[in-house]
Design a protein around this motif. Structure first.
Motif, PDB file in Angstrom:
ATOM      1  N   ALA A 141       0.837  -1.207   0.000  1.00  0.00           N
ATOM      2  CA  ALA A 141       0.000   0.000   0.000  1.00  0.00           C
ATOM      3  C   ALA A 141       0.867   1.251   0.000  1.00  0.00           C
ATOM      4  O   ALA A 141       0.562   2.241  -0.682  1.00  0.00           O
ATOM      5  CB  ALA A 141      -0.921  -0.012   1.220  1.00  0.00           C
ATOM      6  N   ASN A 142       1.977   1.216   0.749  1.00  0.00           N
ATOM      7  CA  ASN A 142       2.883   2.361   0.797  1.00  0.00           C
ATOM      8  C   ASN A 142       3.444   2.691  -0.580  1.00  0.00           C
ATOM      9  O   ASN A 142       3.636   3.867  -0.909  1.00  0.00           O
ATOM     10  CB  ASN A 142       4.051   2.092   1.757  1.00  0.00           C
ATOM     11  CG  ASN A 142       3.640   1.966   3.209  1.00  0.00           C
ATOM     12  OD1 ASN A 142       4.333   1.358   4.007  1.00  0.00           O
ATOM     13  ND2 ASN A 142       2.493   2.518   3.563  1.00  0.00           N
ATOM     14  N   LEU A 143       3.714   1.649  -1.379  1.00  0.00           N
ATOM     15  CA  LEU A 143       4.273   1.874  -2.716  1.00  0.00           C
ATOM     16  C   LEU A 143       3.346   2.745  -3.555  1.00  0.00           C
ATOM     17  O   LEU A 143       3.806   3.657  -4.260  1.00  0.00           O
ATOM     18  CB  LEU A 143       4.530   0.533  -3.413  1.00  0.00           C
ATOM     19  CG  LEU A 143       5.104   0.628  -4.836  1.00  0.00           C
ATOM     20  CD1 LEU A 143       6.476   1.310  -4.815  1.00  0.00           C
ATOM     21  CD2 LEU A 143       5.207  -0.759  -5.470  1.00  0.00           C
ATOM     22  N   VAL A 144       2.054   2.474  -3.472  1.00  0.00           N
ATOM     23  CA  VAL A 144       1.087   3.295  -4.200  1.00  0.00           C
ATOM     24  C   VAL A 144       1.147   4.729  -3.689  1.00  0.00           C
ATOM     25  O   VAL A 144       1.154   5.698  -4.468  1.00  0.00           O
ATOM     26  CB  VAL A 144      -0.343   2.728  -4.040  1.00  0.00           C
ATOM     27  CG1 VAL A 144      -1.353   3.602  -4.786  1.00  0.00           C
ATOM     28  CG2 VAL A 144      -0.417   1.292  -4.546  1.00  0.00           C
ATOM     29  N   TYR A 145       1.209   4.882  -2.374  1.00  0.00           N
ATOM     30  CA  TYR A 145       1.277   6.212  -1.765  1.00  0.00           C
ATOM     31  C   TYR A 145       2.549   6.949  -2.189  1.00  0.00           C
ATOM     32  O   TYR A 145       2.515   8.130  -2.555  1.00  0.00           O
ATOM     33  CB  TYR A 145       1.204   6.086  -0.245  1.00  0.00           C
ATOM     34  CG  TYR A 145       1.589   7.344   0.495  1.00  0.00           C
ATOM     35  CD1 TYR A 145       0.743   8.451   0.509  1.00  0.00           C
ATOM     36  CD2 TYR A 145       2.810   7.430   1.155  1.00  0.00           C
ATOM     37  CE1 TYR A 145       1.102   9.618   1.178  1.00  0.00           C
ATOM     38  CE2 TYR A 145       3.176   8.581   1.826  1.00  0.00           C
ATOM     39  CZ  TYR A 145       2.319   9.669   1.838  1.00  0.00           C
ATOM     40  OH  TYR A 145       2.677  10.810   2.486  1.00  0.00           O
ATOM     41  N   TRP A 146       3.697   6.252  -2.146  1.00  0.00           N
ATOM     42  CA  TRP A 146       4.970   6.901  -2.479  1.00  0.00           C
ATOM     43  C   TRP A 146       4.993   7.384  -3.929  1.00  0.00           C
ATOM     44  O   TRP A 146       5.422   8.496  -4.204  1.00  0.00           O
ATOM     45  CB  TRP A 146       6.138   5.937  -2.239  1.00  0.00           C
ATOM     46  CG  TRP A 146       6.358   5.608  -0.792  1.00  0.00           C
ATOM     47  CD1 TRP A 146       6.156   6.432   0.273  1.00  0.00           C
ATOM     48  CD2 TRP A 146       6.827   4.368  -0.259  1.00  0.00           C
ATOM     49  NE1 TRP A 146       6.468   5.793   1.440  1.00  0.00           N
ATOM     50  CE2 TRP A 146       6.883   4.512   1.155  1.00  0.00           C
ATOM     51  CE3 TRP A 146       7.202   3.153  -0.799  1.00  0.00           C
ATOM     52  CZ2 TRP A 146       7.304   3.494   2.002  1.00  0.00           C
ATOM     53  CZ3 TRP A 146       7.623   2.122   0.034  1.00  0.00           C
ATOM     54  CH2 TRP A 146       7.664   2.288   1.423  1.00  0.00           C
ATOM     55  N   ILE A 147       4.539   6.511  -4.846  1.00  0.00           N
ATOM     56  CA  ILE A 147       4.529   6.918  -6.255  1.00  0.00           C
ATOM     57  C   ILE A 147       3.519   8.050  -6.461  1.00  0.00           C
ATOM     58  O   ILE A 147       3.791   9.011  -7.191  1.00  0.00           O
ATOM     59  CB  ILE A 147       4.206   5.716  -7.160  1.00  0.00           C
ATOM     60  CG1 ILE A 147       5.256   4.610  -6.988  1.00  0.00           C
ATOM     61  CG2 ILE A 147       4.150   6.150  -8.629  1.00  0.00           C
ATOM     62  CD1 ILE A 147       4.945   3.326  -7.738  1.00  0.00           C
ATOM     63  N   GLY A 148       2.363   7.940  -5.779  1.00  0.00           N
ATOM     64  CA  GLY A 148       1.367   9.013  -5.851  1.00  0.00           C
ATOM     65  C   GLY A 148       1.908  10.322  -5.306  1.00  0.00           C
ATOM     66  O   GLY A 148       1.626  11.402  -5.834  1.00  0.00           O
ATOM     67  N   LYS A 149       2.697  10.240  -4.251  1.00  0.00           N
ATOM     68  CA  LYS A 149       3.298  11.430  -3.651  1.00  0.00           C
ATOM     69  C   LYS A 149       4.282  12.072  -4.623  1.00  0.00           C
ATOM     70  O   LYS A 149       4.295  13.307  -4.801  1.00  0.00           O
ATOM     71  CB  LYS A 149       4.020  11.029  -2.351  1.00  0.00           C
ATOM     72  CG  LYS A 149       4.662  12.182  -1.596  1.00  0.00           C
ATOM     73  CD  LYS A 149       3.627  13.039  -0.901  1.00  0.00           C
ATOM     74  CE  LYS A 149       4.288  14.098  -0.039  1.00  0.00           C
ATOM     75  NZ  LYS A 149       3.289  14.991   0.592  1.00  0.00           N
ATOM     76  N   ILE A 150       5.100  11.242  -5.243  1.00  0.00           N
ATOM     77  CA  ILE A 150       6.090  11.735  -6.199  1.00  0.00           C
ATOM     78  C   ILE A 150       5.410  12.438  -7.381  1.00  0.00           C
ATOM     79  O   ILE A 150       5.816  13.522  -7.807  1.00  0.00           O
ATOM     80  CB  ILE A 150       6.955  10.556  -6.718  1.00  0.00           C
ATOM     81  CG1 ILE A 150       7.977  10.126  -5.660  1.00  0.00           C
ATOM     82  CG2 ILE A 150       7.651  10.909  -8.019  1.00  0.00           C
ATOM     83  CD1 ILE A 150       9.206  10.996  -5.582  1.00  0.00           C
ATOM     84  N   LEU A 151       4.354  11.808  -7.902  1.00  0.00           N
ATOM     85  CA  LEU A 151       3.735  12.295  -9.135  1.00  0.00           C
ATOM     86  C   LEU A 151       2.682  13.374  -8.910  1.00  0.00           C
ATOM     87  O   LEU A 151       2.545  14.296  -9.718  1.00  0.00           O
ATOM     88  CB  LEU A 151       3.106  11.121  -9.902  1.00  0.00           C
ATOM     89  CG  LEU A 151       4.058   9.998 -10.340  1.00  0.00           C
ATOM     90  CD1 LEU A 151       3.283   8.899 -11.060  1.00  0.00           C
ATOM     91  CD2 LEU A 151       5.163  10.542 -11.236  1.00  0.00           C
ATOM     92  N   PHE A 152       1.907  13.249  -7.819  1.00  0.00           N
ATOM     93  CA  PHE A 152       0.758  14.151  -7.625  1.00  0.00           C
ATOM     94  C   PHE A 152       0.787  14.918  -6.299  1.00  0.00           C
ATOM     95  O   PHE A 152      -0.129  15.687  -6.016  1.00  0.00           O
ATOM     96  CB  PHE A 152      -0.547  13.347  -7.710  1.00  0.00           C
ATOM     97  CG  PHE A 152      -0.764  12.698  -9.036  1.00  0.00           C
ATOM     98  CD1 PHE A 152      -1.252  13.414 -10.119  1.00  0.00           C
ATOM     99  CD2 PHE A 152      -0.464  11.346  -9.216  1.00  0.00           C
ATOM    100  CE1 PHE A 152      -1.456  12.807 -11.354  1.00  0.00           C
ATOM    101  CE2 PHE A 152      -0.657  10.727 -10.447  1.00  0.00           C
ATOM    102  CZ  PHE A 152      -1.154  11.462 -11.519  1.00  0.00           C
ATOM    103  N   ASN A 153       1.832  14.672  -5.494  1.00  0.00           N
ATOM    104  CA  ASN A 153       1.962  15.342  -4.186  1.00  0.00           C
ATOM    105  C   ASN A 153       0.719  15.148  -3.314  1.00  0.00           C
ATOM    106  O   ASN A 153       0.300  16.060  -2.606  1.00  0.00           O
ATOM    107  CB  ASN A 153       2.240  16.835  -4.367  1.00  0.00           C
ATOM    108  CG  ASN A 153       2.806  17.452  -3.086  1.00  0.00           C
ATOM    109  OD1 ASN A 153       3.438  16.762  -2.276  1.00  0.00           O
ATOM    110  ND2 ASN A 153       2.562  18.738  -2.882  1.00  0.00           N
TER     111      ASN A 153
END
Length: 823
Positions: A223-235
């Protein structure tokens, strides 16, 4: 909390030492932790973590305040004027801090003349150390953050999760600016490395019965992986806030429910372990299940563990779909994995299933885009003939394992393969299996299609196309009967039969499959628990698989089943025993009569096992009954009679007997003490014996049943009882009449079987024949395992089964000479 604040204010006013203040904070922390279990019972998954996070925040704010006052006294500047901020990282930064997890704290500051920030930071850490909080910390100047993030991907990930706790908002704003720069730096590399990191963790922590909830398959890191990539791309600060064309609301709801449950499980795991713990160990499940409201029953524990596996799979599925969508512009799929993608045009459910089948000519992995289409496309409520036809084609493919694995990932296994419905996610608390039942079944099918043993592989390759298909279905469904009250072998065989009929498998092959599932654990159990050189053991096994093709199939199935349990379960030691049992069984397949006898005995045993009286015996007595060495008793007597004889034998001290004279005189004797049967027969030589059974029971006890041709009156009964009692007096002898017979009347076979020799006497019926023969055996100390005495039309047909390990075979010449009168 308020009382602690007041107490600290007073201590500060009185110029108390930092250590004295830390003691008060430590007391508050200990008191708080003592109430966590009660607090957990009243909170949801994430709510509990958020409350815990806020509590730690409040403590850190107090510590900051103490350090602030301690540094500046009455000349305290405003917080924003002090170039320092406390920032939460990791799970603490995400407000998912679990009870005993490390508190990841970062202090960011600017080195400005006159503020002496290093001394203030030192003071904060000294107080923290004295409070006993378990802390993981970093200290960085704000201008260092970008360069530090480039040094290690773990540091970069932690900084991305930063959350302001206390201190200067100006420093926090500069930190956010640095984070923005970090977000946009080497995006593709970051995404690739995090995905590789996940793959490594999945290989290290597969989805077993003891899953790692943090690092393993479907755990929080997915689940964190989705969050991390989402954070990188969409903040974004939450997965839910990702664009709607990426996150479907219905999918997110299922995902969130599963994540909430796992939050609760992990919190319970920490509370039960009283320490940081990420692995859901089997021995902890009873306490965790009770803490989660499942009660203390075994069923409750099963439901709890099942829900954990289900939740992990749901998170695995949606995390994989979403992270792939987010990553598609930055990564290239690994061509070595041979991914299966959906077609560009619109596809129906049946078309997708056909694509799965056609693709299984070689191993493949269903890409997340294929899985997403599979779970979102419309499908019928019930399977129809066209779908069953496609399902049948699955098992004709070389790599049907790839198909069922894809269906498992898509959470459609129970829908497509109905017999799997009860066992999907079902835990196994037997101490042997390492995986839930459905995962074990998939692994077993994999090993059937990847046989590493050359000999077993050659047996599999000798099967016909239809036999291979049937064996694949059997292997996949062999444990489908688990999770019910009835025996899983019987239930699984019944489920297979019904499903196989829907797949239009030939009736003869269905019966073969039914047999294989009914006895699928027999080969491994016998090989590892019994003497594979013992003839009776081999006959009992071979009678269940009375031809080479069936024997080959159970051997192959045993290999696949054991290999599916875990690494090194099918090993050099037990594989050798299983191979020996296979070859020993091959050797006895030509012994048709022996196999028939053993088969009949096994059927009788299966009836006995269900008998109400038998079930009341303890395990030791049950085992003794089933291990009675004499086949004769199982062939000639009813289950009720066998149990009655056994009951009387259990109660015996020396001997007992009973007489009846309804249709004819029958004497039954059960003895532990030596019984001089030749004496008894000689005393009753005026009565014609028409049948006699001698059966070895257990604990050196034998059973005798002698039938005579006529009835007797009550006076004779009294006389016979007297003779029977005298027969247990070893000092008594009687005059024996030597029978008249020729050498041709006697047939001896010392190679009758590995365990027994056979002697047949066929001659004219004459007075004293039986008494004389048995007396010879007694004189030579020969042990009769069973005897069958039959008289018809003035002819005697006597058969004696004798143990080979005694005195019989090396005394055969002497026995013959004594019988015919040469001695």
């Amino acid at each position: 909390m308020n009382s602690m604040k007041s107490e600290i204010e007073e201590l500060i006013h009185n110029n108390a030492t930092d250590f004295e203040i830390a003691k008060v904070i430590k007391k508050e922390i200990n008191s708080y932790f003592d109430t966590l279990e009660e607090s957990f019972a009243n909170s949801g998954g994430k709510d509990f973590l958020v409350k815990h996070t806020k509590k730690i925040d409040s403590i850190l704010k107090i510590i900051y305040k103490v350090a602030h006052r301690s540094m500046f006294g009455d000349y305290m500047p405003m917080k924003n004027s002090i170039p320092l901020a406390l920032i939460a990282l990791g799970s603490y930064g995400r407000e998912q801090l679990c009870v005993y997890s490390d508190i990841d704290l970062m202090i960011v500051y600017k080195d400005i003349d006159g503020y002496n920030m290093e001394k203030m930071i030192e003071k904060i850490f000294y107080i923290l150390l004295d409070t006993g909080l378990k802390l993981g910390h970093r200290v960085h100047k704000v201008e260092e953050l970008y360069s530090v993030s480039k040094s290690d991907i773990t540091i970069k990930t932690a900084i991305l999760e930063s959350r302001f706790i206390e201190g200067s908002q100006f420093i926090w704003t500069q930190t956010q600016n640095a984070i923005s720069q970090i977000r946009h730096d080497e995006i593709a590399s970051f995404i690739q490395l995090k995905r590789e990191e996940k793959d490594i963790k999945h290989r290290k922590y597969p989805l077993t019965m003891q899953p790692n909830l943090k690092e393993g398959v479907g755990g929080f890191r997915d689940a964190n992986l989705v969050y991390w990539i989402g954070k990188i791309l969409f903040n974004v600060d939450n997965i839910k806030n990702l664009p709607s064309d990426i996150i479907d609301e219905r999918e997110y709801r299922n995902f969130r429910i599963s994540l909430e449950f796992l939050f609760r499980v992990r919190s319970a795991l920490h509370l039960v372990s009283n320490k940081k713990e990420d692995t859901l160990r089997l021995e902890l499940i009873p306490d965790i299940a009770q803490l989660l409201g499942y009660g203390d029953s075994r069923d409750g524990q099963i439901q709890c563990a099942k829900k954990v596996t289900e939740s992990l799979k749901i998170i695995r599925l949606h995390s994989m779909i979403w992270s792939d969508i987010l990553s598609r512009d930055y990564i290239i799929d690994d061509i070595q994995k041979n991914f299966l993608y959906p077609k560009k045009e619109k596809q129906s459910f049946n078309t997708l299933l056909k694509q799965l089948s056609i693709s299984a000519k070689k191993p493949f992995y269903a890409h997340s885009s294929f899985l997403q289409r599979l779970i979102t496309v419309d499908r019928p409520e019930q399977l129809d003939e066209s779908i069953y036809k496609i399902i049948s084609s699955f098992f004709y493919q070389s790599y049907s394992h790839s198909i069922v694995n894809a269906l498992s990932y898509a959470r459609l296994l129970h829908y497509i393969i109905h017999p799997m419905k009860q066992i999907v996610d079902l835990p196994q608390f037997d101490g042997y299996h390492k995986f839930a039942v459905d995962i074990h079944s998939i692994r077993s099918l994999y090993h059937l299609e990847h046989i590493s043993d050359p000999f077993i592989n050659s047996l599999f390759n000798q099967l016909t196309k239809d036999e291979k298909m049937m064996l694949k279905v059997v292997t996949f469904l062999h444990d489908s009967g688990k999770g019910r009250k009835s025996d899983h072998h019987t239930v699984g065989a019944s489920l297979f039969k019904s499903f196989a009929e829907n797949l239009d498998i030939e009736k003869e092959l269905i019966e073969v499959g039914h047999t294989l599932i009914t006895y699928h654990t027999m080969m491994s159990n016998i090989a590892q628990r019994e003497d594979v050189y013992n003839e009776k053991t081999v006959l009992r096994f071979a009678s269940l698989f009375p031809n080479k093709r069936l024997l080959d199939m159970i051997y192959i199935l045993t290999y696949a089943d054991m290999s599916g349990v875990g690494d090194n379960i099918y090993n050099a030691f037990n594989s050798k025993l299983i191979r020996i049992l296979y070859h020993q069984s091959l050797d006895v397949l030509d012994s048709k009569s022996s196999l028939d006898i053993t088969g009949k005995r096994l059927k009788k045993e299966s009836i006995i096992k269900k008998n109400a009286i038998f079930l009341k015996f303890n395990k030791s007595k049950q085992k003794k009954i089933l291990n009675i060495p004499s086949d004769l008793i199982f062939l000639r007597y009813t289950p009720t009679q066998i149990i009655d004889i056994s009951q009387r034998a259990f109660a015996i001290v020396d001997y007992s007997f009973s007489l009846s004279s309804k249709l004819h005189l029958t004497i039954e004797v059960i003895r532990k003490k030596p019984f001089n049967i030749s004496y008894m027969l000689s005393k009753l030589d005026n009565l014609e014996v028409i049948n006699m059974d001698i059966c070895k029971l257990f604990d050196e006890i034998k059973y005798f049943k002698i039938d005579f041709a006529t009835t007797v009156d009550d006076n004779d009964m009294f006389y016979i009882e007297k003779i029977l009692n005298e027969s247990f007096d070893t000092n008594r002898n009687s005059k024996l009449i030597k029978p008249i017979m020729s050498k041709d009347s006697i047939e001896i076979n010392c190679e009758h079987s590995n365990s027994y020799a056979l002697m047949n006497i066929k001659c004219k019926d004459q007075k004293g024949l039986l008494a004389y023969t048995i007396n010879i055996f007694d004189d030579l100390d020969i042990d009769i395992a069973s005897a069958k005495i039959h008289t018809i039309k003035n002819s005697a047909r006597d058969m004696f089964l004798i143990e080979r390990n005694g005195n019989f075979c090396h005394n055969t010449d002497k026995i013959i000479k004594k019988l015919i009168g040469d001695i």
